[in-house]
Design a protein around this motif. Structure first.
Motif, PDB file in Angstrom:
ATOM      1  N   GLY A 143       7.521   0.428  -9.939  1.00 13.75           N
ATOM      2  CA  GLY A 143       8.556   1.146 -10.506  1.00 13.75           C
ATOM      3  C   GLY A 143       9.692   0.378 -10.821  1.00 13.75           C
ATOM      4  O   GLY A 143       9.514  -0.919 -10.948  1.00 13.75           O
TER       5      GLY A 143
ATOM      6  N   GLN B 170      16.473   4.288 -13.569  1.00 15.88           N
ATOM      7  CA  GLN B 170      18.025   4.178 -13.266  1.00 15.88           C
ATOM      8  C   GLN B 170      18.405   2.843 -12.321  1.00 15.88           C
ATOM      9  O   GLN B 170      19.353   2.137 -12.400  1.00 15.88           O
ATOM     10  CB  GLN B 170      18.645   5.386 -12.283  1.00 15.88           C
TER      11      GLN B 170
ATOM     12  N   ALA C  75      10.814   1.144  -5.869  1.00 18.13           N
ATOM     13  CA  ALA C  75      11.674   1.795  -6.601  1.00 18.13           C
ATOM     14  C   ALA C  75      11.033   3.041  -7.351  1.00 18.13           C
ATOM     15  O   ALA C  75      11.658   3.017  -8.647  1.00 18.13           O
ATOM     16  CB  ALA C  75      12.725   0.727  -7.544  1.00 18.13           C
TER      17      ALA C  75
ATOM     18  N   PRO D 182      16.166   8.075  -0.480  1.00 19.54           N
ATOM     19  CA  PRO D 182      15.651   8.319   1.017  1.00 19.54           C
ATOM     20  C   PRO D 182      14.266   7.855   1.157  1.00 19.54           C
ATOM     21  O   PRO D 182      13.579   8.159   0.519  1.00 19.54           O
ATOM     22  CB  PRO D 182      15.688   9.830   1.221  1.00 19.54           C
TER      23      PRO D 182
ATOM     24  N   ARG E 183      14.511  14.955  -9.113  1.00 21.41           N
ATOM     25  CA  ARG E 183      15.266  14.973  -8.007  1.00 21.41           C
ATOM     26  C   ARG E 183      15.678  16.344  -7.799  1.00 21.41           C
ATOM     27  O   ARG E 183      16.347  16.671  -6.685  1.00 21.41           O
ATOM     28  CB  ARG E 183      16.731  14.563  -8.604  1.00 21.41           C
TER      29      ARG E 183
ATOM     30  N   TRP F  70      24.612  -5.699  -3.755  1.00 19.74           N
ATOM     31  CA  TRP F  70      23.156  -5.707  -4.147  1.00 19.74           C
ATOM     32  C   TRP F  70      22.416  -7.089  -3.389  1.00 19.74           C
ATOM     33  O   TRP F  70      21.519  -7.526  -2.811  1.00 19.74           O
ATOM     34  CB  TRP F  70      22.544  -5.058  -5.221  1.00 19.74           C
TER      35      TRP F  70
HETATM   36  P1  NAD Z   1      13.538   6.900 -12.350  1.00 21.72           P
HETATM   37  O1  NAD Z   1      13.114   8.217 -12.489  1.00 21.72           O
HETATM   38  O2  NAD Z   1      14.898   6.744 -13.056  1.00 21.72           O
HETATM   39  O3  NAD Z   1      12.774   5.874 -12.293  1.00 21.72           O
HETATM   40  C1  NAD Z   1      11.459   5.861 -11.858  1.00 21.72           C
HETATM   41  C2  NAD Z   1      10.547   4.435 -12.065  1.00 21.72           C
HETATM   42  O4  NAD Z   1       9.511   4.292 -11.484  1.00 21.72           O
HETATM   43  C3  NAD Z   1      10.253   4.614 -13.708  1.00 21.72           C
HETATM   44  O5  NAD Z   1      10.241   3.348 -14.265  1.00 21.72           O
HETATM   45  C4  NAD Z   1       8.691   5.292 -13.454  1.00 21.72           C
HETATM   46  O6  NAD Z   1       7.871   4.846 -14.798  1.00 21.72           O
HETATM   47  C5  NAD Z   1       8.532   4.492 -12.341  1.00 21.72           C
HETATM   48  N1  NAD Z   1       7.192   5.284 -11.720  1.00 21.72           N
HETATM   49  C6  NAD Z   1       7.253   6.605 -11.121  1.00 21.72           C
HETATM   50  N2  NAD Z   1       6.097   6.673 -10.447  1.00 21.72           N
HETATM   51  C7  NAD Z   1       5.423   5.338 -10.335  1.00 21.72           C
HETATM   52  C8  NAD Z   1       4.358   4.833  -9.522  1.00 21.72           C
HETATM   53  N3  NAD Z   1       3.626   5.648  -8.846  1.00 21.72           N
HETATM   54  N4  NAD Z   1       3.801   3.736  -9.820  1.00 21.72           N
HETATM   55  C9  NAD Z   1       4.687   2.644 -10.630  1.00 21.72           C
HETATM   56  N5  NAD Z   1       5.875   3.028 -11.053  1.00 21.72           N
HETATM   57  C10 NAD Z   1       6.297   4.604 -10.947  1.00 21.72           C
HETATM   58  O7  NAD Z   1      14.162   6.892 -10.770  1.00 21.72           O
HETATM   59  P2  NAD Z   1      15.341   6.101 -10.045  1.00 21.72           P
HETATM   60  O8  NAD Z   1      16.660   7.102 -10.559  1.00 21.72           O
HETATM   61  O9  NAD Z   1      15.211   4.750 -10.752  1.00 21.72           O
HETATM   62  O10 NAD Z   1      15.219   6.352  -8.699  1.00 21.72           O
HETATM   63  C11 NAD Z   1      13.934   5.745  -8.072  1.00 21.72           C
HETATM   64  C12 NAD Z   1      14.320   5.592  -6.432  1.00 21.72           C
HETATM   65  O11 NAD Z   1      15.442   4.807  -6.411  1.00 21.72           O
HETATM   66  C13 NAD Z   1      14.445   6.963  -5.950  1.00 21.72           C
HETATM   67  O12 NAD Z   1      13.760   6.967  -4.362  1.00 21.72           O
HETATM   68  C14 NAD Z   1      15.997   7.107  -5.864  1.00 21.72           C
HETATM   69  O13 NAD Z   1      16.185   7.943  -4.814  1.00 21.72           O
HETATM   70  C15 NAD Z   1      16.283   5.720  -5.797  1.00 21.72           C
HETATM   71  N6  NAD Z   1      17.707   5.311  -6.212  1.00 21.72           N
HETATM   72  C16 NAD Z   1      18.289   4.687  -5.490  1.00 21.72           C
HETATM   73  C17 NAD Z   1      19.726   4.016  -5.676  1.00 21.72           C
HETATM   74  C18 NAD Z   1      20.585   3.391  -4.965  1.00 21.72           C
HETATM   75  O14 NAD Z   1      21.671   3.068  -5.076  1.00 21.72           O
HETATM   76  N7  NAD Z   1      20.029   2.538  -3.901  1.00 21.72           N
HETATM   77  C19 NAD Z   1      20.287   4.343  -6.916  1.00 21.72           C
HETATM   78  C20 NAD Z   1      19.602   5.352  -7.732  1.00 21.72           C
HETATM   79  C21 NAD Z   1      17.952   5.600  -7.266  1.00 21.72           C
END
Ligand code: NAD
Length: 392
Positions: free
Chosen positions: A18, A24, A92, A117, A193, A335
Motif C-alpha cells: 500500500g 493519503q 499502509a 487502527p 472509511r 515520523w
Molecule cells: P488510501 O485509501 O488513501 O490509500 C490506500 C493505498 O493502499 C492505495 O495506494 C491502495 O491502492 C493501496 N491498497 C489497498 N489495498 C491494498 C492491498 N491489498 N495491497 C496493496 N495495496 C493496497 O488510504 P490511507 O488514507 O492512506 O490509509 C491507509 C491506512 O493508513 C489506514 O489504515 C488508515 O487508517 C491509516 N492512516 C494513518 C495515518 C497516520 O497518521 N498514521 C494517516 C492516514 C491514514
C-alpha cells in the motif's frame, strides 16, 4: 540530538504494502523511514491495488521494476528467495486488510510496521502479539504524531511531579473534512472509511482518536482507564452505524477523570488536536497548531511556554531533537523519530538485545493493541445506549 548518523550497523531492507500514488499516508511513511538514510532502504513494494499503477509509481520513487509486485503474497514469496530480500515491511493499506497482511508478514519472518487502527478485534491483536513474540519480530504501529519531542517532555514533567497529581485528562482530535458527504461516494480514501466492512467498528474513533489516546498513554504511562462512557453519532446519516462525531468520558483507576472529543464534522477546524493534562498544582497543554511549544501553567503564577530544542528540557525530549531551537519541527520529524526507533528496535531484536528493548519508548504492538481495546470499549458503551462500561 539526532543528526542522521547511523544508530544501527546498516539500514534495513524495507518494503511497503500500500502507500501508493493515490494514498493519503504513503508519503508520510517514506518521509519518516528514509529521512536519515541510515535506518531503512526502500527496495521493494506492492504499492497499489492496481498493479500497473503501483509498478509505475514504485519505479518513479526508485524501486527496481522487478521488485514491484502485484500483491503482498508475491512480495513476501519472491523476496524470501533473494539473498538480499526485504527484512521489514510497512502495511499502509485500508484497515480491513491489516490483520491478514500482518500475519502473513510475520509468518514470512519479517519485522512489521502497521498502520492504525491495527485490527478490528482485541483477540486478533492478542493473537498477533503472541505470533510476533514467537517469531522474534518487532511490530511497530504508526501513531505518526507521537514522535513529537514535546510529548516526551510532558511525560518527563508529569513523572517528575511538575503538575502534582493528575486529576483531569482533556483530549481532542477533530477536523471538519467530513462535513461534506460527497467524498463518501467519490473519494477513494474516504469511501472505505465509512464502510464498516473495511473501516471496522468505527470511523473517527479509529481513524483519529486512537492517535490521541496513544499520545495520552505516552504522557501518562502509569494511568489506566477503569470505565468509560461513549456517545457517538453520525451527523451525516448515511455513515451510520459508524460515527463521524463522538464524546467519550473516562474514569481512571487513580481517581482522575478524562474526556475525548473526536470529530470529522467540526466545521472549519484545521488544527484540532489538543492534549491538556491537569494536575493538583499545574497544567500542561500541547496543541498541534504549535507543536514545538508546551504550555506549563502553574496555579497562581504567570503561564510559561517551553520551547523545543532548548537546554532546559528533559534529556528524553532533547534526545529526539533534530533541527535546533528557533526552527519549527513538526509531523515530518515526528515520523522520522518513530521510524528511527522502529529500526533501532528491529536491530535490537535481531541481536537479542532485550535490555535495550525494555527501555525504548516507541509505538509498539502494545500501543496498537491498546488502540483496538479503546475502540472496542467505546463501541460497546455506545451500542448499549451510551452507558458506563467497565474497561476491559
Ligand atoms: P488510501 O485509501 O488513501 O490509500 C490506500 C493505498 O493502499 C492505495 O495506494 C491502495 O491502492 C493501496 N491498497 C489497498 N489495498 C491494498 C492491498 N491489498 N495491497 C496493496 N495495496 C493496497 O488510504 P490511507 O488514507 O492512506 O490509509 C491507509 C491506512 O493508513 C489506514 O489504515 C488508515 O487508517 C491509516 N492512516 C494513518 C495515518 C497516520 O497518521 N498514521 C494517516 C492516514 C491514514
Amino acid at each position: 540530538m539526532i543528526n542522521g548518523e547511523r544508530r544501527i550497523e546498516r539500514p534495513l531492507r524495507w518494503a511497503m504494502v500500500g502507500g501508493g500514488r493515490t494514498s493519503q499516508v504513503g508519503y508520510k511513511h517514506r518521509t519518516g523511514a528514509l529521512r536519515d538514510n541510515t535506518a531503512f532502504q526502500l527496495v521493494a513494494g506492492a504499492f497499489d491495488m492496481d498493479f500497473a499503477r503501483g509498478r509505475d509509481f514504485g519505479v518513479n520513487i526508485g524501486v527496481a521494476a522487478e521488485r514491484c509486485y502485484p500483491d503482498y503474497k508475491s512480495l513476501f514469496a519472491e523476496e524470501a528467495k533473494r539473498p538480499d530480500g526485504v527484512e521489514a515491511v510497512t502495511i499502509a493499506t485500508p484497515n480491513g486488510t491489516h490483520y491478514e497482511i500482518t500475519k502473513a508478514a510475520l509468518n514470512a519472518g519479517l519485522h512489521v510496521i502497521c498502520e492504525k487502527p491495527l485490527f478490528f478485534k482485541v483477540e486478533e491483536a492478542e493473537e498477533i502479539k503472541a505470533l510476533a513474540e514467537e517469531k522474534g519480530r518487532i511490530l511497530g504501529v504508526t501513531y505518526g504524531f507521537s514522535g513529537q519531542s514535546m510529548l516526551l517532555q510532558m511525560r518527563a514533567m508529569v513523572a517528575a511531579g511538575a503538575i502534582g497529581d493528575v486529576t483531569i485528562v482533556n483530549l481532542q482530535y477533530t477536523h471538519g473534512y467530513g462535513c461534506d458527504p460527497t467524498g463518501d461516494k467519490t473519494n477513494e480514501s474516504q469511501k472505505w472509511r465509512v464502510d464498516p466492512a473495511v473501516a471496522g467498528p468505527s470511523f473517527v474513533l479509529g481513524d483519529l482518536s486512537t492517535h490521541t489516546y496513544y499520545m495520552s498513554n505516552l504522557i501518562l504511562p502509569d494511568m489506566r482507564i477503569k470505565e468509560l462512557l461513549c456517545d457517538r453519532q453520525s451527523f451525516v446519516g448515511t455513515r451510520a452505524p459508524l460515527e463521524d462525531n463522538a464524546h467519550v468520558m473516562m474514569h481512571y483507576e487513580n481517581g482522575a477523570v478524562g474526556t475525548m472529543w473526536v470529530s470529522a464534522v467540526n466545521a472549519g477546524c484545521m488544527t484540532g488536536q489538543r492534549i491538556r493534562i491537569v494536575g493538583t498544582k499545574a497544567s500542561l497543554e500541547w496543541w498541534d497548531a504549535y507543536p514545538t511549544e508546551l504550555r506549563h501553567e502553574v496555579q497562581g503564577q504567570p503561564g510559561q511556554i517551553l520551547y523545543r530544542g532548548t537546554d532546559y528540557l528533559d534529556g528524553i525530549a532533547k534526545d529526539d531533537e533534530r533541527l535546533g531551537a528557533l526552527h519549527v519541527e513538526g509531523l515530518s520529524e515526528s515520523w522520522a523519530n518513530i521510524y528511527l526507533k522502529f529500526a533501532i528496535a528491529m536491530d535490537a531484536k535481531n541481536r537479542g538485545d532485550e535490555e535495550l528493548l525494555k527501555d525504548l519508548v516507541y509505538p509498539s504492538i502494545d500501543g496498537g493493541l491498546e488502540g483496538v481495546r479503546w475502540i472496542a470499549n467505546c463501541v460497546k458503551s455506545a451500542e448499549q445506549g451510551s452507558v458506563w462500561v467497565k474497561y476491559e
